[in-house]
Design a protein around this motif. Structure first.
Motif, PDB file in Angstrom:
ATOM      1  N   ASN A   1      12.412 -68.673 -25.063  1.00 50.94           N
ATOM      2  CA  ASN A   1      13.259 -69.253 -24.032  1.00 50.94           C
ATOM      3  C   ASN A   1      14.700 -69.287 -24.517  1.00 50.94           C
ATOM      4  O   ASN A   1      15.009 -68.803 -25.624  1.00 50.94           O
ATOM      5  CB  ASN A   1      12.781 -70.656 -23.654  1.00 50.94           C
ATOM      6  CG  ASN A   1      12.525 -71.523 -24.873  1.00 50.94           C
ATOM      7  OD1 ASN A   1      13.436 -71.769 -25.660  1.00 50.94           O
ATOM      8  ND2 ASN A   1      11.287 -71.963 -25.044  1.00 50.94           N
ATOM      9  N   TYR A   2      15.572 -69.834 -23.706  1.00 52.14           N
ATOM     10  CA  TYR A   2      16.993 -69.805 -24.023  1.00 52.14           C
ATOM     11  C   TYR A   2      17.337 -70.614 -25.273  1.00 52.14           C
ATOM     12  O   TYR A   2      18.368 -70.389 -25.893  1.00 52.14           O
ATOM     13  CB  TYR A   2      17.811 -70.313 -22.829  1.00 52.14           C
ATOM     14  CG  TYR A   2      17.731 -71.799 -22.581  1.00 52.14           C
ATOM     15  CD1 TYR A   2      18.669 -72.671 -23.105  1.00 52.14           C
ATOM     16  CD2 TYR A   2      16.710 -72.337 -21.792  1.00 52.14           C
ATOM     17  CE1 TYR A   2      18.603 -74.031 -22.871  1.00 52.14           C
ATOM     18  CE2 TYR A   2      16.638 -73.701 -21.551  1.00 52.14           C
ATOM     19  CZ  TYR A   2      17.584 -74.538 -22.089  1.00 52.14           C
ATOM     20  OH  TYR A   2      17.500 -75.884 -21.861  1.00 52.14           O
TER      21      TYR A   2
ATOM     22  N   GLN B   1      17.846 -61.443 -21.013  1.00 53.37           N
ATOM     23  CA  GLN B   1      19.089 -60.749 -21.333  1.00 53.37           C
ATOM     24  C   GLN B   1      19.215 -60.511 -22.830  1.00 53.37           C
ATOM     25  O   GLN B   1      19.743 -59.475 -23.267  1.00 53.37           O
ATOM     26  CB  GLN B   1      20.293 -61.553 -20.822  1.00 53.37           C
ATOM     27  CG  GLN B   1      21.631 -60.863 -21.005  1.00 53.37           C
ATOM     28  CD  GLN B   1      21.698 -59.523 -20.279  1.00 53.37           C
ATOM     29  OE1 GLN B   1      21.263 -59.408 -19.135  1.00 53.37           O
ATOM     30  NE2 GLN B   1      22.222 -58.508 -20.969  1.00 53.37           N
ATOM     31  N   ALA B   2      18.729 -61.456 -23.640  1.00 57.17           N
ATOM     32  CA  ALA B   2      18.762 -61.268 -25.085  1.00 57.17           C
ATOM     33  C   ALA B   2      17.914 -60.066 -25.494  1.00 57.17           C
ATOM     34  O   ALA B   2      18.299 -59.296 -26.386  1.00 57.17           O
ATOM     35  CB  ALA B   2      18.278 -62.535 -25.781  1.00 57.17           C
TER      36      ALA B   2
ATOM     37  N   ILE C   1       9.492 -66.546 -19.493  1.00 59.33           N
ATOM     38  CA  ILE C   1      10.801 -66.364 -20.115  1.00 59.33           C
ATOM     39  C   ILE C   1      11.870 -66.608 -19.059  1.00 59.33           C
ATOM     40  O   ILE C   1      11.633 -66.434 -17.859  1.00 59.33           O
ATOM     41  CB  ILE C   1      10.971 -64.961 -20.729  1.00 59.33           C
ATOM     42  CG1 ILE C   1      10.901 -63.867 -19.665  1.00 59.33           C
ATOM     43  CG2 ILE C   1       9.951 -64.714 -21.810  1.00 59.33           C
ATOM     44  CD1 ILE C   1      11.247 -62.490 -20.208  1.00 59.33           C
ATOM     45  N   ASP C   2      13.031 -67.034 -19.518  1.00 55.46           N
ATOM     46  CA  ASP C   2      14.123 -67.316 -18.603  1.00 55.46           C
ATOM     47  C   ASP C   2      15.143 -66.177 -18.650  1.00 55.46           C
ATOM     48  O   ASP C   2      14.973 -65.191 -19.370  1.00 55.46           O
ATOM     49  CB  ASP C   2      14.779 -68.657 -18.935  1.00 55.46           C
ATOM     50  CG  ASP C   2      15.099 -68.788 -20.411  1.00 55.46           C
ATOM     51  OD1 ASP C   2      15.576 -67.811 -21.009  1.00 55.46           O
ATOM     52  OD2 ASP C   2      14.860 -69.876 -20.978  1.00 55.46           O
TER      53      ASP C   2
ATOM     54  N   CYS D   1      15.637 -68.000 -28.339  1.00 55.24           N
ATOM     55  CA  CYS D   1      15.651 -66.533 -28.294  1.00 55.24           C
ATOM     56  C   CYS D   1      16.610 -65.952 -29.338  1.00 55.24           C
ATOM     57  O   CYS D   1      16.314 -64.924 -29.969  1.00 55.24           O
ATOM     58  CB  CYS D   1      15.987 -66.039 -26.887  1.00 55.24           C
ATOM     59  SG  CYS D   1      17.608 -66.518 -26.285  1.00 55.24           S
TER      60      CYS D   1
ATOM     61  N   THR E   1      18.152 -66.099 -19.870  1.00 57.28           N
ATOM     62  CA  THR E   1      18.810 -65.941 -21.168  1.00 57.28           C
ATOM     63  C   THR E   1      17.952 -65.136 -22.127  1.00 57.28           C
ATOM     64  O   THR E   1      18.454 -64.239 -22.818  1.00 57.28           O
ATOM     65  CB  THR E   1      19.116 -67.325 -21.768  1.00 57.28           C
ATOM     66  OG1 THR E   1      19.864 -68.095 -20.834  1.00 57.28           O
ATOM     67  CG2 THR E   1      19.898 -67.199 -23.061  1.00 57.28           C
ATOM     68  N   ALA E   2      16.664 -65.455 -22.182  1.00 56.65           N
ATOM     69  CA  ALA E   2      15.765 -64.726 -23.075  1.00 56.65           C
ATOM     70  C   ALA E   2      15.628 -63.271 -22.649  1.00 56.65           C
ATOM     71  O   ALA E   2      15.609 -62.364 -23.495  1.00 56.65           O
ATOM     72  CB  ALA E   2      14.402 -65.409 -23.105  1.00 56.65           C
TER      73      ALA E   2
END
Length: 795
Positions: free
Chosen positions: A567-568, A643-644, A637-638, A571, A640-641
């Protein structure tokens, strides 16, 4: 057609490219199983109440409807005994606890009556008893003192009744909206620290009353109360005789009954009931003693020791509680701690006894029950009430059968209110203090439980003692806030610092444990089954035997497992760890990518001038080929995760340029997690060379045997699927789905069955487990290597 044209224009205007859209690949033949993406419409549809859902909701609101029509004489006898037994306990306790709340004793009886009378209709626990409790009464008493210090015109009972009504409305709202899961955010450690600190504070505050010391302010910080009590021991009065002897008698009766119950198990039930009624025995005994000593006294002020005094008969405070802006503004700062205490005590106790007695409670419905009790209680003069640990334990051991036992307890309280109030006049206050000290003693967490905390999680023991010490040196309210805040901080810390591990492969077989214990050399014939692969932590943090070699599944292939979600919060930590490890164990595809030193980036400046680089060592490292991510512990997963992961993919592709790193995922069970990964460009073909069978790739998929007459649609709708659980990731389907039999890799195909993929063939990078993902990676890399070798030979 016009609609499609308009939609296309809107997408172009918003910058949405065709490759960004979620759709199934169109190069597979019809009849194959293809996974469909969950839609936002599908998610919203689960939030819309259905007719069956509304019926189920109202059935849950009145759970007694499921058992009341089965009521019988056996249940009635058990409930009658348990209800009367608890009634004899709750009367003296209720009056004693009202003193903790800075209220006259009758308010404790009002509160107890309402709780017992109303709870049964909304209960999902047969054991819990709602009424006055020591901790909540102490909190109410502190709130009353705090408010009256600045607003002395507000009467104590007005504050207490308004506090009960508003907190009851809050709890009722939480329960009706089915938000009871929020109680799970309060861990056992916080509850134990709160109960222990509260018990010590309450007991310390009652010692001066038990000893007849009137010069000690019992509402100060606990450590000050203890110190001042020791300083003023010389001021002890005759009350100490009534208090200390009562306390000794309570503990002696409990010990003696327990001892006799063990010596004569056949009469253990009799000794249990005698032990249970010890408070009633002590109260009756000391009423008699007080009456003999204080005969002829009409005013409690003239008694030789402090007594309870006049208790009005019946309900003297019936009516709507007074609510106005002045009262609301006064109690508003105290509502959080009131609601938290009501939640903690009731849910913790009901869940505990539910597990012990083999039934489950509904936390949301329990909040409805205590919400109703606290909403209607103030109309009869009640103050905030919640579940009582001691009375619940008594009720359970007394053989209660259904929640209806509360009605019989309410009858006992009602009789006490109307028929026994004149007798209550002679109850010694010191004896009531002894009853309180005896009752709260059971709330202290025993050392053996703290030791279990230490064995399980040493950090939580620190939180436990922090909560206890804060309660003792400041206030019970601060202890609650500290333990909950500290537990939340630890939870966030664990999420942020959640471990991840790189995995390697181990070849396993089965052998008997006895042969290992005897240290025998086991030959191949003694092993069970064929060899199979397992994947263990390369860092050996799982305590695997260091003698067993763990190997890489393939040069340039890395397996990474997220052990506690992605998660954010965590990650960046996971992906940074992956980057450092992979860079350390691989080399660039192009070793001499930068011709000039000025072309190199600042974060990769290369060797210093004059430094000799071991090119052979660098060349011996493999090139990065593929990454397998084990998502078995990842539910969602959100953004942020996701995109990471996209950024890491771009970074690795630059590292391996002109080649492309392949990403495989194992154990992705949540459909929305798959949708998120697909939206980020993972899991499906995005122009990286996936072709039809016979082309440049040969992916491996997990299959199972299925009857030939089972039709395989293109997505869930064509298969006539049932309800879809968006959170769990399970898709229901017709009855024929149950006929599918799994086929392991070591078995032949069952006779008369064909093979069907477990997951959709349009998701070639999503695999059921790490083993299948590794098999797919290795097969494709081997195929690519053979293709490259044949091309060189032709050249």
């Amino acid at each position: 057609m016009a609609h499609n044209t308009t939609a296309s224009r809107v997408k172009r205007f918003l910058g949405i490219r065709p490759e960004d859209e979620l759709h199934d690949a169109d190069f597979y033949d019809d009849g194959l199983y293809l996974e469909s993406e969950p839609s936002a419409k599908e998610a919203l549809a689960h939030l819309v109440p259905t007719a069956d859902g509304i019926k189920h909701y109202f059935r849950e609101l009145f759970p007694f409807w499921g058992w009341i029509f089965h009521y019988n004489l056996t249940w009635l006898l058990g409930d009658l005994i348990a209800g009367i037994t608890v009634g004899f306990v709750v009367v003296p306790q209720g009056m004693a606890y009202a003193g903790l709340a800075n209220l006259p004793p009758q308010f404790g009886l009002y509160t107890s009556f309402v709780g017992f009378f109303l709870y049964w209709a909304f209960a999902t626990s047969k054991d819990i008893t709602i009424g006055t409790v020591a901790v909540m009464s102490t909190i109410v008493g502190n709130i009353i003192l705090d408010i009256r210090a600045t607003q002395p015109e507000l009467e104590a009972e007005v504050i207490a009744r308004a506090l009960a009504l508003i907190s009851g409305v809050i709890l009722l709202f939480i329960g009706l909206t089915r938000l009871g899961f929020i109680v799970e955010f309060i861990p056992l450690t916080a509850i134990g620290a709160f109960m222990t600190g509260s018990a010590i504070s309450i007991a310390a505050g009652q010692v001066p009353t038990m000893m007849g010391i009137s010069t000690v302010k019992t509402r100060e910080e606990t450590y000050k109360v203890i110190i001042n009590t020791l300083k003023h021991l010389g001021d002890t009065r005759l009350d100490a005789a009534m208090g200390l002897s009562a306390l000794f008698g309570l503990y002696f009766i409990r010990w003696f009954c327990g001892f006799m119950g063990q010596r004569s198990p056949t009469r253990s039930k009799m000794w249990f009931f005698i032990s249970t009624l010890r408070m009633a025995f002590i109260v009756i005994l000391y009423i008699l003693v007080s009456w003999l000593v204080n005969r002829g006294v009409s005013d409690e002020k003239n008694a030789k020791f402090k007594i309870l005094g006049t208790v009005p008969s019946g309900f003297q405070h019936v009516g709507a509680p007074e609510i106005n802006t002045e009262i609301l503004s006064a109690i508003a700062p105290h509502l959080p701690v009131t609601v938290i205490v009501l939640l903690i005590e009731h849910i913790a106790i009901s869940k505990s006894f539910g597990r012990v007695n083999n039934y489950m409670i509904n936390p949301s419905q329990e909040l409805v029950a205590i919400g109703f009790s606290n909403v209607f209680g103030p109309f009869l003069g009640g103050y905030p009430a919640t579940g009582s640990f001691s009375r619940t334990a008594i009720k359970a051991k007394a053989g209660v059968r259904t929640p209806l036992a509360g009605i019989f307890t309410a009858v006992i309280v009602l009789l006490a209110l109307y028929a026994l109030t004149s007798v209550f006049f002679y109850i010694p206050s010191a004896s009531l203090a002894a009853i309180i000290i005896h009752a709260v003693g059971d709330l202290i967490t025993p050392p053996r439980e703290v030791y279990k905390y230490w064995q399980t999680s040493p950090l939580e023991v620190v939180i436990f003692f922090a909560g206890v010490f804060v309660s003792i040196f400041t206030s019970i309210e601060n202890g609650i806030y500290v333990t909950i805040a500290a537990s939340g901080a630890v939870l966030l810390w664990r999420i942020a610092k959640s471990p991840g591990s790189f995995l390697g492969r181990v070849q396993l077989q089965h052998a008997s444990r006895d042969s290992i214990l005897k240290k025998e050399n086991v030959d191949q014939s003694a092993l069970d089954g064929e060899k199979h692969s397992a994947y263990l932590d390369l860092g050996r943090r799982d305590q695997s035997n260091p003698q067993v070699p763990i190997t890489s599944p393939y040069p340039g292939v890395f397996i990474y497992r997220f052990n506690e979600g992605l998660n954010y919060v965590n990650c960046a930590r996971h992906l940074d760890k992956m980057t450092v490890y992979i860079y350390k164990h691989t080399r660039r595809t192009q070793l001499n990518k930068y011709d000039k030193i000025g072309d190199r980036p600042w974060n990769d400046p290369g060797p210093r001038r004059g430094q000799v680089v071991d090119t052979e060592e660098i060349a011996s490292k493999p090139k990065l080929k593929a990454i397998i991510l084990d998502f078995s512990a990842v539910n969602a997963i959100d953004v942020t995760a996701a995109q990471a992961l996209v950024d890491l993919r771009t970074q690795f592709n630059k590292y391996t340029d002109p080649e492309v790193v392949e990403w495989y995922f194992a154990g992705v069970t949540n459909r929305w997690t798959k949708r998120a990964l697909v939206a980020a460009g993972f899991g499906v073909d995005r122009g990286h060379g996936i072709e039809r069978a016979g082309g440049g790739r040969e992916d491996v998929v997990a299959v199972a045997g299925v009857d030939p007459d089972v039709t395989v649609g293109r997505n869930e709708k064509e298969r006539g699927s049932g309800d879809v659980d968006l959170e769990a990731g399970h898709a229901g389907s017709g009855e024929k789905r149950d006929e599918i039999a799994p086929v392991s890799s070591g078995e032949s195909r069952p006779s008369g069955k064909r093979l069907a993929p477990i997951y959709g063939v349009n998701r070639p990078y999503f695999h059921i487990d790490v083993g299948t993902a590794v098999a797919s990676v290795v097969r494709n890399l081997e195929r690519r290597r053979d293709t490259e070798d044949s091309s060189l030979e032709v050249f």
